[in-house]
Design an enzyme around this catalytic site. Structure first.
Site, PDB file in Angstrom:
ATOM      1  N   THR A  27     -90.636 -27.492  53.978  1.00 25.92           N
ATOM      2  CA  THR A  27     -89.996 -26.305  54.418  1.00 25.92           C
ATOM      3  C   THR A  27     -90.922 -25.831  55.446  1.00 25.92           C
ATOM      4  OG1 THR A  27     -91.062 -24.712  53.283  1.00 25.92           O
ATOM      5  CG2 THR A  27     -88.911 -25.609  52.275  1.00 25.92           C
ATOM      6  N   VAL A  86    -100.213 -26.774  51.008  1.00 27.77           N
ATOM      7  CA  VAL A  86    -100.022 -25.817  52.112  1.00 27.77           C
ATOM      8  C   VAL A  86    -100.023 -26.423  53.611  1.00 27.77           C
ATOM      9  CG1 VAL A  86    -101.454 -23.869  53.357  1.00 27.77           C
ATOM     10  CG2 VAL A  86    -101.599 -24.274  50.752  1.00 27.77           C
ATOM     11  N   LYS A  87     -99.117 -25.972  54.219  1.00 29.15           N
ATOM     12  CA  LYS A  87     -98.545 -26.590  55.441  1.00 29.15           C
ATOM     13  C   LYS A  87     -99.408 -25.791  56.587  1.00 29.15           C
ATOM     14  CE  LYS A  87     -94.661 -28.357  56.832  1.00 29.15           C
ATOM     15  NZ  LYS A  87     -93.235 -28.353  57.114  1.00 29.15           N
ATOM     16  N   VAL A  88    -100.152 -26.711  57.225  1.00 29.28           N
ATOM     17  CA  VAL A  88    -100.966 -25.710  58.361  1.00 29.28           C
ATOM     18  C   VAL A  88    -100.782 -26.574  59.723  1.00 29.28           C
ATOM     19  CG1 VAL A  88    -103.227 -25.041  58.873  1.00 29.28           C
ATOM     20  CG2 VAL A  88    -102.644 -25.190  56.708  1.00 29.28           C
TER      21      VAL A  88
END
Length: 224
Positions: A27, A86-88
């Site tokens: 997402t 964790v999307k960074v």
């Protein structure tokens, strides 16, 4: 090969989980916006309940500065679960945060990748996944297949553990091309897969098989 759904729709995830061999959900804030102003952490805890502990869940930070990214990551891990990827975004502050998060054993997905340089930095930072934006890169006249192939070669050359998870698709041909170029995973809207498997020619072929059988045997099942 990993196939992920790029959606935050609880209804879609619930409906499709028993059907397709998908391995996770991705997402971002833009995707989440389509669901309205949901209770953020509760929404993602519900997604985790649906997909179970063995599939991956990738949720993006909102902060763009180094310390803010670390704080957002902590909030995700505390309020959803400690298995979240964790999307960074792959900016200078993002790369710095990726390195710090990986040093703490956090699962990290590097996102918003448009170039080989971004990908190289993400791989060198030890991220678990990196997400090149296939369609957006093509729209900028960037050779997407060459970029993915170069990143895959870099991973192989240095025996890195990072996986390429191609994203941002507008048609199923782009998905196939990304995998052919060397992507280890793809994430796509569920609607894209459903359109591909429900193409008129496929439906017509199946309907013809059924009609021919029924003309001879008068039933739509094999005999006992």
């Amino acid at each position: 090969m990993d196939i992920l759904f790029d959606t935050a729709s609880l209804k879609a995830i619930e409906r499709l989980t028993p059907i397709y061999p998908f391995t996770g959900v991705t997402t971002n804030p833009t995707i989440l916006r389509r669901e309205g102003k949901v209770e953020f952490y509760a929404h993602f805890r519900r997604i985790r309940e649906i997909i179970g502990p063995d599939r991956t869940l990738h949720v993006q930070v909102v902060a763009t500065d180094y310390q803010g990214i670390l704080d957002d990551a902590r909030r995700l891990l505390t309020n959803i679960d400690d298995q979240v990827y964790v999307k960074v975004p792959t900016t200078a502050d993002g790369v710095r945060a990726m390195r710090a998060l990986k040093a703490d054993g956090v699962r990290v997905t590097a996102t918003a990748i448009y170039s080989k340089t971004q990908g190289f930095m993400a791989i060198a930072s030890g991220v678990d996944y990196l997400a090149p934006y296939y369609n957006r890169m093509q729209s900028l006249d960037i050779d997407t297949r060459d970029t993915i192939a170069a990143l895959a070669a870099f991973i192989d050359r240095f025996d890195a553990s990072t996986k390429i998870m191609a994203a941002s698709f507008k048609n199923i041909a782009q998905v196939s091309h990304a995998l052919e170029a060397g992507a280890h995973a793809v994430t796509m809207p569920p609607s894209l897969l459903e359109v591909a498997l429900g193409a008129p020619d496929i439906v017509a072929a199946v309907d013809q098989f059924s009609a021919d059988w029924k003309k001879v045997y008068g039933t739509d099942r094999l005999p006992d």
